[in-house]
Write an enzyme that holds these catalytic residues in place. Structure first.
Site, PDB file in Angstrom:
ATOM      1  N   LYS A   1      67.152  -0.726   7.260  1.00 55.54           N
ATOM      2  CA  LYS A   1      68.185   0.251   6.884  1.00 55.54           C
ATOM      3  C   LYS A   1      67.858   1.610   7.480  1.00 55.54           C
ATOM      4  CE  LYS A   1      68.585  -2.401   2.710  1.00 55.54           C
ATOM      5  NZ  LYS A   1      67.923  -2.637   1.419  1.00 55.54           N
TER       6      LYS A   1
ATOM      7  N   LYS B   1      60.837   2.072  -2.266  1.00 51.98           N
ATOM      8  CA  LYS B   1      60.637   0.639  -2.510  1.00 51.98           C
ATOM      9  C   LYS B   1      59.958   0.510  -3.862  1.00 51.98           C
ATOM     10  CE  LYS B   1      58.316   0.765   1.432  1.00 51.98           C
ATOM     11  NZ  LYS B   1      59.049  -0.268   2.165  1.00 51.98           N
ATOM     12  N   ARG B   2      59.898  -0.723  -4.401  1.00 51.23           N
ATOM     13  CA  ARG B   2      59.166  -0.910  -5.652  1.00 51.23           C
ATOM     14  C   ARG B   2      57.751  -0.347  -5.518  1.00 51.23           C
ATOM     15  NH1 ARG B   2      61.467  -3.704 -10.115  1.00 51.23           N
ATOM     16  NH2 ARG B   2      59.349  -3.513 -10.891  1.00 51.23           N
TER      17      ARG B   2
ATOM     18  N   THR C   1      63.174  -4.793   4.031  1.00 50.38           N
ATOM     19  CA  THR C   1      64.545  -4.630   4.531  1.00 50.38           C
ATOM     20  C   THR C   1      64.897  -3.148   4.577  1.00 50.38           C
ATOM     21  OG1 THR C   1      65.296  -5.065   2.284  1.00 50.38           O
ATOM     22  CG2 THR C   1      65.467  -6.890   3.855  1.00 50.38           C
TER      23      THR C   1
ATOM     24  N   LYS D   1      52.043  -2.253  -1.350  1.00 48.54           N
ATOM     25  CA  LYS D   1      52.931  -1.409  -0.543  1.00 48.54           C
ATOM     26  C   LYS D   1      52.277  -0.067  -0.223  1.00 48.54           C
ATOM     27  CE  LYS D   1      57.155  -3.547  -2.440  1.00 48.54           C
ATOM     28  NZ  LYS D   1      57.861  -4.093  -1.253  1.00 48.54           N
TER      29      LYS D   1
ATOM     30  N   HIS E   1      59.629 -15.606  -0.576  1.00 46.88           N
ATOM     31  CA  HIS E   1      59.609 -14.170  -0.278  1.00 46.88           C
ATOM     32  C   HIS E   1      58.239 -13.536  -0.413  1.00 46.88           C
ATOM     33  CE1 HIS E   1      64.053 -13.678  -0.273  1.00 46.88           C
ATOM     34  NE2 HIS E   1      63.992 -14.680  -1.122  1.00 46.88           N
TER      35      HIS E   1
HETATM   36  C1  26Q Z   1      57.331 -13.978 -10.359  1.00 48.34           C
HETATM   37  C2  26Q Z   1      56.666 -14.585 -11.400  1.00 48.34           C
HETATM   38  C3  26Q Z   1      56.702 -14.025 -12.651  1.00 48.34           C
HETATM   39  C4  26Q Z   1      57.420 -12.852 -12.849  1.00 48.34           C
HETATM   40  C5  26Q Z   1      58.091 -12.247 -11.803  1.00 48.34           C
HETATM   41  C6  26Q Z   1      58.056 -12.820 -10.562  1.00 48.34           C
HETATM   42  C7  26Q Z   1      58.738 -12.160  -9.431  1.00 48.34           C
HETATM   43  C8  26Q Z   1      59.850 -11.367  -9.622  1.00 48.34           C
HETATM   44  C9  26Q Z   1      60.462 -10.748  -8.557  1.00 48.34           C
HETATM   45  C10 26Q Z   1      58.273 -12.322  -8.156  1.00 48.34           C
HETATM   46  C11 26Q Z   1      58.892 -11.700  -7.077  1.00 48.34           C
HETATM   47  C12 26Q Z   1      59.989 -10.903  -7.273  1.00 48.34           C
HETATM   48  C13 26Q Z   1      60.636 -10.205  -6.178  1.00 48.34           C
HETATM   49  C14 26Q Z   1      60.234 -10.305  -4.938  1.00 48.34           C
HETATM   50  C15 26Q Z   1      60.818  -9.548  -3.814  1.00 48.34           C
HETATM   51  O1  26Q Z   1      61.703  -8.727  -4.004  1.00 48.34           O
HETATM   52  N1  26Q Z   1      60.336  -9.799  -2.604  1.00 48.34           N
HETATM   53  C16 26Q Z   1      60.788  -9.103  -1.424  1.00 48.34           C
HETATM   54  O2  26Q Z   1      61.827  -9.848  -0.823  1.00 48.34           O
HETATM   55  C17 26Q Z   1      62.394  -9.165   0.278  1.00 48.34           C
HETATM   56  C18 26Q Z   1      63.559  -9.980   0.778  1.00 48.34           C
HETATM   57  O3  26Q Z   1      63.089 -11.117   1.442  1.00 48.34           O
HETATM   58  C19 26Q Z   1      61.360  -8.921   1.361  1.00 48.34           C
HETATM   59  O4  26Q Z   1      61.946  -8.133   2.363  1.00 48.34           O
HETATM   60  C20 26Q Z   1      60.145  -8.198   0.787  1.00 48.34           C
HETATM   61  O5  26Q Z   1      59.121  -8.128   1.776  1.00 48.34           O
HETATM   62  C21 26Q Z   1      59.642  -8.934  -0.440  1.00 48.34           C
HETATM   63  O6  26Q Z   1      58.592  -8.209  -1.050  1.00 48.34           O
END
Ligand code: 26Q
Length: 756
Positions: free
Chosen positions: A606, A495-496, A602, A501, A315
């Site tokens: 929406k 979004k986050r 995503t 972003k 992702h």
């Molecule tokens: C990784 C290492 C250490 C700590 C935390 C993490 C971590 C935690 C959460 C890394 C990534 C996430 C979340 C990622 C995420 O939500 N990505 C999003 O995924 C969506 C679904 O595919 C995409 O539409 C977004 O573009 C993408 O940012």
């Protein structure tokens, strides 16, 4: 179906009209939960099952969604309306499950919904975080993080029957299992979201009114929170404990179920597939091997089995989000797994001596989780075409050379049940009238295009949008005690909070607009800029961005000259529920990440299906939206991903050069102006100001001029309602591609190949 009245009579000896909303929630909740649980699982006639492992499942409230999937939403709503009741008000008694962060977690929820709709035998595997992700509050224009007590009150969780032992280095923990029934639209079978937990978890160890707790007390803290702060070593170790606890339970569950169905484990691939949602569950590879070896399978056969079972979705291309763990941490927590990882590393070194960049453990003794998944999974996919291309050509090019056939693109999607039928019933009913109801099954909205130039259709869409703005206004009044102008244009970025972003870019536009209004250039229609999103507690710059937005919001609110024309609102504790009010009301969908950095997005989908027009960069799925609707129906701006990648490679972006421009400098300097410093916190504002000028790693200033130009064009185009709503119609009618039913069908055709 018995009418609701039969239930309220039995439960409360009252007519529906005499019940309180709370009582009706109680009745509906019990009715829906029981009906759901009575359905047979897809296991009953399918031997093979997909296990979707994810650290997050952002499922949202379930009452209305499950009524929809059971096919009794309309009749229930009609009966409630006839008795003077409103389903949305009733659903406000439900707590939203706090089991995810953002896109990846919500994607998992949409995929479960679609897998069940398509009749695929599939369970979600995750953890039951008692306080989930934190609850966000704003105090003094800053984010404060509180525990989210989502488990209080009625719960959709059912107690499962299985318990497993999970062996860590110094102790073994026994799990418990909770299950949430997942329904498919108009299907008479169910799947399950299976969430592992620990009896010994103890909320008393949380320090009062905070999300702080003893990170070393694993038996009491293991499933307290999602992603506990990983800025400390103890926090990171806890993540390893969590990840292993999740995958060990999941792997033991798989073996248990396969054996029950008659597997001898050498044929496990005929009973199970594992899909891992990013690398957070990648320890399932060595764990499944460990368990198979205990059962008498030898090392090389266990590799063969696992490599036929595990598939992986990536992702992100952000290096800081690609997971690595020091081997010393694994030795400290899960030494047996560390040992298997070393063996797998040696195996790869021998097999690919000429590709050290793909080895599992690097020179600093760090294990690369993605490398594990790439070598020992049979499939990897990106989540939008551009993202997959970047993975193939750049981030994972060395793997693409070895395994060209493992790579797939599966563009993300969203479930239209929740994101259109449930949250925008007026639009859904209007579509029924215009194009019939088949779209509810097929997501095919293309026949709506025929109404592109019909005045009555455009006017109706405008009226629906207005109604949704009024609903949003009421909701914001209720949850935050603020007023918005329902006649204003709604500009939405939800979004986050993350530098890539680029909420900062939007904030700089707000400053531009503020100064314009001060100079006497009044916008034709008032503008409401709505932000929503949480920032990781340890991510200082993201906290600074929230502070900037909140401070700007206050400064503008208190300025009588500007406030009638411009309002900035940052929604507190943005979640699935608030998204359900914001998205149907939006006119402008802000998708303004630095090109190449947003894997897909995503929220963009929406907002599109709900009739907002996209203001975006050529990033992630925006590119596919643009391909579908054509350049005249989307507002793209900014540098393209190839240019951005080149700027990084050549180290050629210098924020100072842009800061010196006469259009840009006053906007950036406004951050530390007298007024902002008066309402805000000097340290935060100065840090962000400095960051933008001297670092700006995600190149905000690079695209600022183009962003302002295109956004101004968009606002002026909004004044021509005829043409605006024609564009809206094009967007809605092309959005069917983004149904997660299509996404799941793609996964199944290309990767899972389950015949059901
Ligand atoms: C990784 C290492 C250490 C700590 C935390 C993490 C971590 C935690 C959460 C890394 C990534 C996430 C979340 C990622 C995420 O939500 N990505 C999003 O995924 C969506 C679904 O595919 C995409 O539409 C977004 O573009 C993408 O940012």
């Amino acid at each position: 179906m018995t009418s609701l009245e039969a239930y309220t009579k039995t439960r409360f000896r009252k007519k529906v009209s005499d019940c309180s909303d709370r009582e009706i929630y109680d009745v509906l909740f019990n009715m829906v939960k029981e009906k759901s649980h009575n359905l047979p699982t897809n296991d009953h006639d399918q031997q093979k099952k997909l296990y979707y492992f994810s650290a997050e499942f952002l499922i949202g409230k379930l009452l209305s969604n499950n009524l929809l999937n059971l096919g009794i939403h309309k009749q229930t709503r009609d009966e409630l309306i006839a008795n003077g009741k409103d389903l949305m008000a009733i659903e406000s008694y439900e707590n939203e499950p706090s089991l995810g962060n953002g896109g990846l977690g919500r994607l998992a929820a949409c995929l479960l919904d679609s897998m069940t709709k398509l009749g695929i035998n599939a369970d979600g595997i995750g953890l039951n975080y008692h306080f989930g992700l934190f609850r966000q509050k704003f105090i003094n224009n800053q984010q404060v993080s509180l525990p989210d007590q989502w488990l209080e009150g009625q719960s959709w969780l059912n107690a499962g029957e299985l318990r497993f032992d999970v062996p860590f280095k110094d102790f073994t923990l026994k799990s418990t299992l909770y299950e949430i029934d997942i329904l498919g639209y108009q299907q008479n079978t169910r799947n399950r979201l299976r969430l592992f937990d620990l009896d010994s978890v103890e909320s008393d160890i949380i320090k009062e009114n905070s999300i702080d707790f003893d990170k070393t007390d694993i038996k009491r803290n293991l499933t307290l929170f999602l992603y506990p702060d990983d800025s400390t070593h103890e926090g990171r170790l806890l993540r390893v404990y969590q990840q292993y606890f999740m995958v060990s339970n999941g792997a033991q569950l798989i073996i248990h179920e396969a054996k029950q169905k008659g597997s001898n484990l050498h044929d496990l691939m005929d009973y199970a597939l594992i899909h891992i949602n990013d690398t957070h569950p990648a320890f399932v590879i060595p764990e499944l091997m460990r368990l198979l070896m205990i059962e008498g399978v030898d090392f090389s056969e266990s590799i063969n089995i696992v490599t036929q079972i595990v598939a992986f979705t990536n992702h992100t291309i952000l290096t800081e989000a690609l997971e690595t763990w020091p081997m010393s941490d694994l030795d400290q927590v899960i030494p047996e797994i560390a040992q298997i990882i070393r063996q797998l590393h040696n195996y790869i070194c021998q097999k690919y001596p000429a590709s050290p960049s793909t080895w599992i453990i690097d020179d600093y003794d760090q294990v690369h989780m993605a490398h594990l998944a790439l070598h020992f999974g049979y499939s990897v996919n990106g989540v939008a075409q551009l993202h997959t291309d970047i993975l193939k050509n750049t981030t994972l090019s060395d793997f693409y050379e070895i395994y060209p056939n493992k790579f797939h693109n599966i563009t993300n999607g969203i479930t239209f049940r929740r994101w259109l039928m449930d949250i925008n019933q007026s639009l859904a009913s209007f579509l029924d009238v215009k194009i019939g109801t088949d779209w509810k099954d097929t997501a095919d909205l293309s026949n709506f295009l025929a109404y592109k130039d019909e005045a009555r259709t455009r006017n109706k869409l405008r009226a629906i949008k207005f109604l949704n703005k009024v609903k949003l206004k009421r909701y914001l009044m209720e949850i935050m005690d603020i007023t918005i102008d329902e006649h204003s244009i709604m500009d939405v970025q939800i979004k986050r909070i993350h530098e890539y972003k680029r909420q900062q870019l939007n904030a700089l536009w707000v400053i531009h607009k503020y100064l314009e209004i001060k100079a006497g250039n009044i916008p034709a229609t008032p503008i409401t800029v709505l932000f929503g999103g949480k920032a990781a507690p340890a991510y200082t710059i993201a906290q600074d961005i929230i502070h900037l937005i909140l401070t700007l919001s206050q400064l503008i609110r208190l300025d009588d000259e500007v406030s009638p024309h411009l309002k900035v609102v940052m929604i507190e504790n943005y979640n699935v529920t608030s998204a359900s009010y914001l998205i149907p009301a939006a006119d402008i969908s802000e998708q303004i990440s630095l090109a190449s950095k947003e894997a897909s997005g995503t929220g963009n989908m929406k907002l599109m299906v709900n009739g907002a027009l996209t203001l975006g960069t050529s990033d992630g799925a925006n590119v596919e939206i643009a391909d579908l609707v054509g350049s005249e129906n989307i507002y793209l701006f900014g540098k393209h991903s190839q240019d951005v990648i080149e700027l990084y490679n050549k180290n050629a972006y210098h924020a100072e050069d842009y800061y010196q421009k006469e259009n840009i400098r006053p906007l950036v300097d406004f951050i530390v102006s007298h007024g902002m410093m008066y309402f805000g916190n000097a340290e935060r504002l100065e840090r962000l100001h400095h960051e933008l000028i001297h670092k700006d790693y995600f190149m905000t200033l690079l695209d600022l001029e183009d962003y302002i130009k295109v956004k101004e064009q968009m606002l002026s185009d909004y004044e021509d309602f005829e043409s605006w709503y024609s564009k809206t119609i094009v967007n809605i009618s092309k959005s069917g591609f983004f149904s997660s039913d299509r996404t799941v069908a793609d996964y199944n055709r290309e990767i899972w190949k389950l015949n059901h």
